[in-house]
Design a protein around this motif. Sequence first.
Motif, PDB file in Angstrom:
ATOM      1  N   ARG A 173      -4.257   9.627   4.439  1.00 13.66           N
ATOM      2  CA  ARG A 173      -2.923  10.147   4.747  1.00 13.66           C
ATOM      3  C   ARG A 173      -3.008  11.332   5.699  1.00 13.66           C
ATOM      4  NH1 ARG A 173       0.901  12.692   0.118  1.00 13.66           N
ATOM      5  NH2 ARG A 173      -0.774  14.249   0.206  1.00 13.66           N
ATOM      6  N   ASP A 174      -3.964  12.223   5.478  1.00 11.36           N
ATOM      7  CA  ASP A 174      -4.117  13.373   6.368  1.00 11.36           C
ATOM      8  C   ASP A 174      -4.433  12.927   7.791  1.00 11.36           C
ATOM      9  OD1 ASP A 174      -3.621  15.047   4.262  1.00 11.36           O
ATOM     10  OD2 ASP A 174      -5.730  15.593   3.933  1.00 11.36           O
ATOM     11  N   LEU A 176      -3.663  10.067   9.243  1.00  9.99           N
ATOM     12  CA  LEU A 176      -2.471   9.469   9.845  1.00  9.99           C
ATOM     13  C   LEU A 176      -1.438  10.535  10.195  1.00  9.99           C
ATOM     14  CD1 LEU A 176      -2.120   6.339   7.533  1.00  9.99           C
ATOM     15  CD2 LEU A 176      -2.989   6.394   9.882  1.00  9.99           C
ATOM     16  N   ALA A 177      -1.254  11.509   9.309  1.00  8.77           N
ATOM     17  CA  ALA A 177      -0.291  12.571   9.582  1.00  8.77           C
ATOM     18  C   ALA A 177      -0.728  13.414  10.777  1.00  8.77           C
ATOM     19  CB  ALA A 177      -0.117  13.447   8.343  1.00  8.77           C
ATOM     20  N   ASP A 182       3.587   9.552  10.937  1.00  6.11           N
ATOM     21  CA  ASP A 182       4.202   9.934   9.675  1.00  6.11           C
ATOM     22  C   ASP A 182       4.730   8.734   8.902  1.00  6.11           C
ATOM     23  OD1 ASP A 182       3.656  12.556  10.283  1.00  6.11           O
ATOM     24  OD2 ASP A 182       5.605  12.940  11.193  1.00  6.11           O
ATOM     25  N   ALA A 185       1.774   7.334   7.173  1.00  9.87           N
ATOM     26  CA  ALA A 185       1.272   8.286   6.180  1.00  9.87           C
ATOM     27  C   ALA A 185       2.124   8.262   4.915  1.00  9.87           C
ATOM     28  CB  ALA A 185       1.236   9.693   6.769  1.00  9.87           C
TER      29      ALA A 185
END
Length: 342
Positions: A173-174, A176-177, A182, A185
Amino acid sequence: MFNQTFDSSLIRRIAIVGSGLSGLTAAIQLRGFGHDVTVFEKSRGPGGRLAAKRVTGGSADMGAQYFTSRNPDFLPFLHKFAGPESFGPWEGRFGFQTNADKWESFPQETRYVGIPRMTAITRALSGHAHVVTETRVARLARNDQSWSLFSTAGSHLGDFDAVIVTAPPAQARDLLADSSLDALASYLDDPVSRVLPCWAVAAHFPVSPWPHHEGMRCKHPALFWVANNSSKPGRDDEGQWWVFHASPAWTEDHVDTPAEEVAEKLLAAFRETTGFDTGPDEVVTHRWLYARSEGGEHPGHLWFPDYKIGLAGDWLSGGRVEGAFDSACGLVAELTTAPTTQ
């Protein structure tokens, strides 16, 4: 397993983030389809949850303790690409402690381990893939119809037609963010909330502290799993190395506790469980912030064709070691058969 054919003109170069079992499985299978695949690993070598830590006289398995095989393709894959010498059955006595403090046997099932350590499997598999170690991917940048990858040091790692992320959900997730993705994520918000940490301790005893089981599930609030690591095949230890895994709830309460204090508390719990109060003479610790996931949906894998980004890992397929293999196989199957968009 590798007899599908497809038009690979739209996806030729593929980057894989993470060299655990799912990342290496995907890399090997995609290479079998003719893709140019590069695996990026932040650590010095492959492993993921199949992790071991060097100790005096050998090593101790600090992550996954064993694996089973229910998918008929799993063991043949390991035999072919890791080699039959890299793993074998763990012939041990396994038990669990009931609420009445009685010990019951685990169900009969063949349990496998890496030989002479769990990392032997992923290191053997990595010989069939192009793995770039000690390189943490920091972000992805869209470049026309491809992705540019950049490291935490700011280095350009190359351009790729597709990216597969096999890191734990919080790290995925980090990434992708930090790549301004977003929408993707957000898919990981729930899985991240379900990931459980785990303190692991390896302790060396000159004499056996517990003669009744080689692996056991305890009901002590601090201890989730205890195993005689030296009983696994290929370990040639003097004395015995034992591995303790703390329970998820206890780990969450002690996630920032100093390692030395964690070791003392878990050893005290072991003494309370077994009554053995001699030793140990050496202790090592490891904190897993992303040990395993619990509950939630298990879609097997995630593939976003509009972005040409996929996610794979055991957390998407039930949490077992074999789930990493299943997840990678499912993602590769979808990537190589589903139509891609330009």
